[in-house]
Design a protein around this motif. Structure first.
Motif, PDB file in Angstrom:
ATOM      1  N   HIS A 259       0.804  -1.226   0.000  1.00 57.00           N
ATOM      2  CA  HIS A 259       0.000   0.000   0.000  1.00 57.00           C
ATOM      3  C   HIS A 259       0.835   1.274   0.000  1.00 57.00           C
ATOM      4  CE1 HIS A 259      -3.785  -2.123   0.445  1.00 57.00           C
ATOM      5  NE2 HIS A 259      -3.215  -2.887   1.362  1.00 57.00           N
ATOM      6  N   VAL A 260       2.151   1.147  -0.169  1.00 57.34           N
ATOM      7  CA  VAL A 260       3.021   2.328  -0.141  1.00 57.34           C
ATOM      8  C   VAL A 260       3.055   2.975  -1.522  1.00 57.34           C
ATOM      9  CG1 VAL A 260       5.397   3.132   0.112  1.00 57.34           C
ATOM     10  CG2 VAL A 260       4.414   1.576   1.807  1.00 57.34           C
ATOM     11  N   LEU A 261       2.757   4.293  -1.554  1.00 61.91           N
ATOM     12  CA  LEU A 261       2.784   5.055  -2.809  1.00 61.91           C
ATOM     13  C   LEU A 261       4.163   5.644  -3.065  1.00 61.91           C
ATOM     14  CD1 LEU A 261      -0.597   6.958  -2.273  1.00 61.91           C
ATOM     15  CD2 LEU A 261      -0.212   5.038  -3.823  1.00 61.91           C
ATOM     16  N   SER A 262       4.845   6.090  -2.000  1.00 59.70           N
ATOM     17  CA  SER A 262       6.193   6.639  -2.155  1.00 59.70           C
ATOM     18  C   SER A 262       6.928   6.520  -0.829  1.00 59.70           C
ATOM     19  CB  SER A 262       6.139   8.107  -2.598  1.00 59.70           C
ATOM     20  OG  SER A 262       5.645   8.938  -1.547  1.00 59.70           O
ATOM     21  N   ALA A 263       8.263   6.453  -0.911  1.00 66.28           N
ATOM     22  CA  ALA A 263       9.111   6.409   0.281  1.00 66.28           C
ATOM     23  C   ALA A 263      10.374   7.198  -0.013  1.00 66.28           C
ATOM     24  CB  ALA A 263       9.448   4.972   0.659  1.00 66.28           C
ATOM     25  N   ASP A 264      10.638   8.207   0.799  1.00 65.81           N
ATOM     26  CA  ASP A 264      11.819   9.044   0.599  1.00 65.81           C
ATOM     27  C   ASP A 264      12.455   9.330   1.951  1.00 65.81           C
ATOM     28  OD1 ASP A 264      11.604   9.836  -2.382  1.00 65.81           O
ATOM     29  OD2 ASP A 264       9.600  10.266  -1.587  1.00 65.81           O
ATOM     30  N   CYS A 265      13.784   9.490   1.936  1.00 63.61           N
ATOM     31  CA  CYS A 265      14.500   9.781   3.171  1.00 63.61           C
ATOM     32  C   CYS A 265      15.501  10.902   2.917  1.00 63.61           C
ATOM     33  CB  CYS A 265      15.230   8.529   3.665  1.00 63.61           C
ATOM     34  SG  CYS A 265      15.961   8.734   5.313  1.00 63.61           S
ATOM     35  N   ALA A 266      15.445  11.929   3.779  1.00 64.36           N
ATOM     36  CA  ALA A 266      16.385  13.050   3.674  1.00 64.36           C
ATOM     37  C   ALA A 266      16.584  13.655   5.053  1.00 64.36           C
ATOM     38  CB  ALA A 266      15.852  14.110   2.699  1.00 64.36           C
ATOM     39  N   ASP A 267      17.822  13.993   5.376  1.00 61.38           N
ATOM     40  CA  ASP A 267      18.161  14.650   6.641  1.00 61.38           C
ATOM     41  C   ASP A 267      17.635  13.877   7.850  1.00 61.38           C
ATOM     42  OD1 ASP A 267      19.374  16.767   5.232  1.00 61.38           O
ATOM     43  OD2 ASP A 267      17.423  17.720   4.947  1.00 61.38           O
ATOM     44  N   GLY A 268      17.737  12.544   7.773  1.00 59.72           N
ATOM     45  CA  GLY A 268      17.330  11.715   8.905  1.00 59.72           C
ATOM     46  C   GLY A 268      15.835  11.578   9.089  1.00 59.72           C
ATOM     47  N   MET A 269      15.045  12.019   8.094  1.00 64.56           N
ATOM     48  CA  MET A 269      13.590  11.914   8.189  1.00 64.56           C
ATOM     49  C   MET A 269      13.080  11.016   7.067  1.00 64.56           C
ATOM     50  SD  MET A 269      12.848  13.709  10.844  1.00 64.56           S
ATOM     51  CE  MET A 269      11.080  13.887  10.729  1.00 64.56           C
ATOM     52  N   LEU A 270      12.417   9.943   7.427  1.00 60.53           N
ATOM     53  CA  LEU A 270      11.791   9.036   6.464  1.00 60.53           C
ATOM     54  C   LEU A 270      10.331   9.447   6.298  1.00 60.53           C
ATOM     55  CD1 LEU A 270      11.596   6.377   4.773  1.00 60.53           C
ATOM     56  CD2 LEU A 270      11.027   5.228   6.945  1.00 60.53           C
ATOM     57  N   ARG A 271       9.904   9.586   5.043  1.00 59.60           N
ATOM     58  CA  ARG A 271       8.511   9.977   4.771  1.00 59.60           C
ATOM     59  C   ARG A 271       7.889   8.962   3.821  1.00 59.60           C
ATOM     60  NH1 ARG A 271      11.397  14.693   5.350  1.00 59.60           N
ATOM     61  NH2 ARG A 271      10.520  16.181   6.860  1.00 59.60           N
ATOM     62  N   LEU A 272       6.792   8.372   4.260  1.00 58.65           N
ATOM     63  CA  LEU A 272       6.040   7.422   3.438  1.00 58.65           C
ATOM     64  C   LEU A 272       4.660   7.996   3.154  1.00 58.65           C
ATOM     65  CD1 LEU A 272       6.634   4.067   5.407  1.00 58.65           C
ATOM     66  CD2 LEU A 272       7.975   4.941   3.504  1.00 58.65           C
ATOM     67  N   THR A 273       4.208   7.853   1.926  1.00 57.30           N
ATOM     68  CA  THR A 273       2.803   8.110   1.618  1.00 57.30           C
ATOM     69  C   THR A 273       2.177   6.780   1.253  1.00 57.30           C
ATOM     70  OG1 THR A 273       3.208   8.588  -0.732  1.00 57.30           O
ATOM     71  CG2 THR A 273       3.306  10.435   0.793  1.00 57.30           C
ATOM     72  N   CYS A 274       0.982   6.532   1.775  1.00 56.73           N
ATOM     73  CA  CYS A 274       0.361   5.215   1.644  1.00 56.73           C
ATOM     74  C   CYS A 274      -1.109   5.346   1.268  1.00 56.73           C
ATOM     75  CB  CYS A 274       0.436   4.444   2.968  1.00 56.73           C
ATOM     76  SG  CYS A 274       2.065   4.405   3.740  1.00 56.73           S
ATOM     77  N   GLU A 275      -1.613   4.319   0.613  1.00 55.65           N
ATOM     78  CA  GLU A 275      -3.048   4.186   0.440  1.00 55.65           C
ATOM     79  C   GLU A 275      -3.667   3.843   1.789  1.00 55.65           C
ATOM     80  OE1 GLU A 275      -2.988   2.287  -4.067  1.00 55.65           O
ATOM     81  OE2 GLU A 275      -2.961   0.975  -2.309  1.00 55.65           O
ATOM     82  N   ALA A 276      -4.988   3.955   1.875  1.00 54.52           N
ATOM     83  CA  ALA A 276      -5.666   3.612   3.122  1.00 54.52           C
ATOM     84  C   ALA A 276      -5.527   2.115   3.400  1.00 54.52           C
ATOM     85  CB  ALA A 276      -7.139   3.988   3.031  1.00 54.52           C
ATOM     86  N   SER A 277      -5.017   1.779   4.568  1.00 53.49           N
ATOM     87  CA  SER A 277      -4.875   0.388   4.990  1.00 53.49           C
ATOM     88  C   SER A 277      -4.660   0.362   6.500  1.00 53.49           C
ATOM     89  CB  SER A 277      -3.696  -0.287   4.297  1.00 53.49           C
ATOM     90  OG  SER A 277      -3.403  -1.541   4.893  1.00 53.49           O
ATOM     91  N   ALA A 278      -5.188  -0.666   7.153  1.00 56.94           N
ATOM     92  CA  ALA A 278      -5.037  -0.775   8.608  1.00 56.94           C
ATOM     93  C   ALA A 278      -3.633  -1.187   9.021  1.00 56.94           C
ATOM     94  CB  ALA A 278      -6.060  -1.777   9.151  1.00 56.94           C
ATOM     95  N   HIS A 279      -2.797  -1.651   8.064  1.00 55.69           N
ATOM     96  CA  HIS A 279      -1.511  -2.250   8.434  1.00 55.69           C
ATOM     97  C   HIS A 279      -0.301  -1.443   7.956  1.00 55.69           C
ATOM     98  CE1 HIS A 279      -3.918  -5.677   9.564  1.00 55.69           C
ATOM     99  NE2 HIS A 279      -4.402  -5.764   8.348  1.00 55.69           N
ATOM    100  N   ASN A 280      -0.516  -0.228   7.467  1.00 52.69           N
ATOM    101  CA  ASN A 280       0.604   0.542   6.923  1.00 52.69           C
ATOM    102  C   ASN A 280       1.725   0.716   7.950  1.00 52.69           C
ATOM    103  OD1 ASN A 280      -0.442   0.983   4.331  1.00 52.69           O
ATOM    104  ND2 ASN A 280      -1.643   2.747   5.014  1.00 52.69           N
ATOM    105  N   LEU A 281       1.370   1.171   9.138  1.00 51.49           N
ATOM    106  CA  LEU A 281       2.386   1.472  10.138  1.00 51.49           C
ATOM    107  C   LEU A 281       3.114   0.201  10.591  1.00 51.49           C
ATOM    108  CD1 LEU A 281       3.709   3.707  11.747  1.00 51.49           C
ATOM    109  CD2 LEU A 281       1.917   3.485  13.471  1.00 51.49           C
ATOM    110  N   THR A 282       2.365  -0.874  10.878  1.00 50.63           N
ATOM    111  CA  THR A 282       3.017  -2.110  11.332  1.00 50.63           C
ATOM    112  C   THR A 282       3.884  -2.715  10.228  1.00 50.63           C
ATOM    113  OG1 THR A 282       1.000  -3.323  10.777  1.00 50.63           O
ATOM    114  CG2 THR A 282       1.284  -2.678  13.075  1.00 50.63           C
ATOM    115  N   ASP A 283       3.430  -2.632   8.969  1.00 52.44           N
ATOM    116  CA  ASP A 283       4.240  -3.158   7.865  1.00 52.44           C
ATOM    117  C   ASP A 283       5.544  -2.383   7.736  1.00 52.44           C
ATOM    118  OD1 ASP A 283       2.230  -4.933   7.375  1.00 52.44           O
ATOM    119  OD2 ASP A 283       1.478  -3.953   5.557  1.00 52.44           O
ATOM    120  N   ALA A 284       5.466  -1.057   7.819  1.00 55.94           N
ATOM    121  CA  ALA A 284       6.667  -0.228   7.679  1.00 55.94           C
ATOM    122  C   ALA A 284       7.625  -0.481   8.849  1.00 55.94           C
ATOM    123  CB  ALA A 284       6.290   1.241   7.604  1.00 55.94           C
TER     124      ALA A 284
END
Length: 319
Positions: A259-284
């Protein structure tokens, strides 16, 4: 300030509105319906047709095609009976510099109310409503930006209109004045007025508007409540995490989650954009834990109205 109640109906109804400036199509068969007693948000990038639509509704601009009704009756340039039931708070502060606050509000109210005793009462109420009682004898040049905006509002509402158009009323004001203005608009609605509200500030629109229309290139691209609009886009959740080192392989595994649309990391910050799903956080977190990534704070946010706007209207800059 109070407004007469009436049966629920559309206060504004626009069907197939077309406005052209030579080759430019400013409004392209725009449909719009505003219900009695609601705050209706009109959003769109610069040049999307918001102000043009309002000016056509108010008969300040001619248009090429379409029908416009206010209060269930056809609107026309000569319908002063309908215009008297409408108030307008323009984007630019439009008051008389040589008049005091009280004289300004009285001058605008006099366009609709001839009886002096009645007008005096309405002017007092409008000045109290926007909190300018201590400034009634000031001239506009002596007012701060926020106070000048509140004077602009008092001038637009003093005759107790049933329908009020607010065009970007909080531009360049301090947070306290913005809160005061938004609270005042909600009070107008609570007392029976119908409000059409345009703004570039998405959080304001989300805060006060019951229904929202997003316009782009003269057309309505989406309409509904803020929650309904958020369900129209692919983005369902944004996850942000403070991380130490993150390998490209781990980033690719995150991007490969279902369900991940994009994943980028810069300056120690990881940013994920995801479709709606109950398991996005646990999967990541599973991927990050398996990779031995050191984590700081991790948080998840639902999409905002700004995310909806950018997905529907694009990210390119407009003039």
């Amino acid at each position: 300030m109070s407004h007469a109640q009436a049966a629920p109906t559309d206060v504004v109804r626009v069907i197939g509105l077309v406005k052209r400036y030579r080759e430019l199509v400013a409004l392209d068969h725009l449909d719009l319906a505003v219900r009695r007693g609601e705050i209706f948000g009109l959003l769109g990038p610069n040049g999307s047709g918001k102000t043009t639509a309002i000016n056509c509704i108010l008969q300040l601009l001619s248009y090429d095609r379409g029908t416009i009704e206010l209060f269930g009756e056809p609107m026309a340039p000569g319908r002063y009976d309908l215009k008297a039931r409408v108030g307008v708070v323009p984007q630019q502060v439009a008051v008389f510099d040589e008049l005091t606050v009280r004289e300004n509000v009285d001058a605008f109210c006099a366009l609709y109310v001839r009886d002096r005793r009645r007008r005096r009462q309405l002017v007092d109420e409008a000045i109290d409503f926007v909190g300018l009682g201590d400034y009634a004898r000031f001239r506009p040049a002596k007012l701060s930006g926020g106070l000048a905006r509140r004077l602009n509002i008092a001038c637009g509402i003093a005759h107790r209109p049933e329908l009020i158009f607010f065009d970007e009323p909080t531009v360049a004001v301090d947070p306290q004045s913005r809160a005061n203005i938004l609270d005042g608009i909600c009070r107008l609605r609570d007392e029976g007025a119908t409000v059409v509200y345009t703004s570039h500030y998405m959080e304001e629109v989300e805060q006060i508007c019951g229904r929202i229309m997003i316009c782009d290139r003269g057309r309505a691209v989406a309409q509904g409540t803020a929650d309904e609009l958020k369900r129209m886009i692919s983005l369902g959740e944004k996850i942000t995490a403070e991380v130490g080192e993150l390998s490209e392989g781990t980033l690719e595994r995150l991007r490969g989650l279902s369900h991940v649309l994009s994943a980028d990391c810069a300056d120690g910050m990881l940013r994920l954009t995801c479709e709606a799903s109950a398991h996005n956080l646990t999967d990541a977190l599973g991927v990050l834990t398996a990779a031995g990534v050191r984590l700081g704070r991790v948080w998840s946010e639902p999409p905002t109205l700004n995310d909806v706007f950018l997905e529907l209207c694009g990210r390119e800059l407009r003039d």
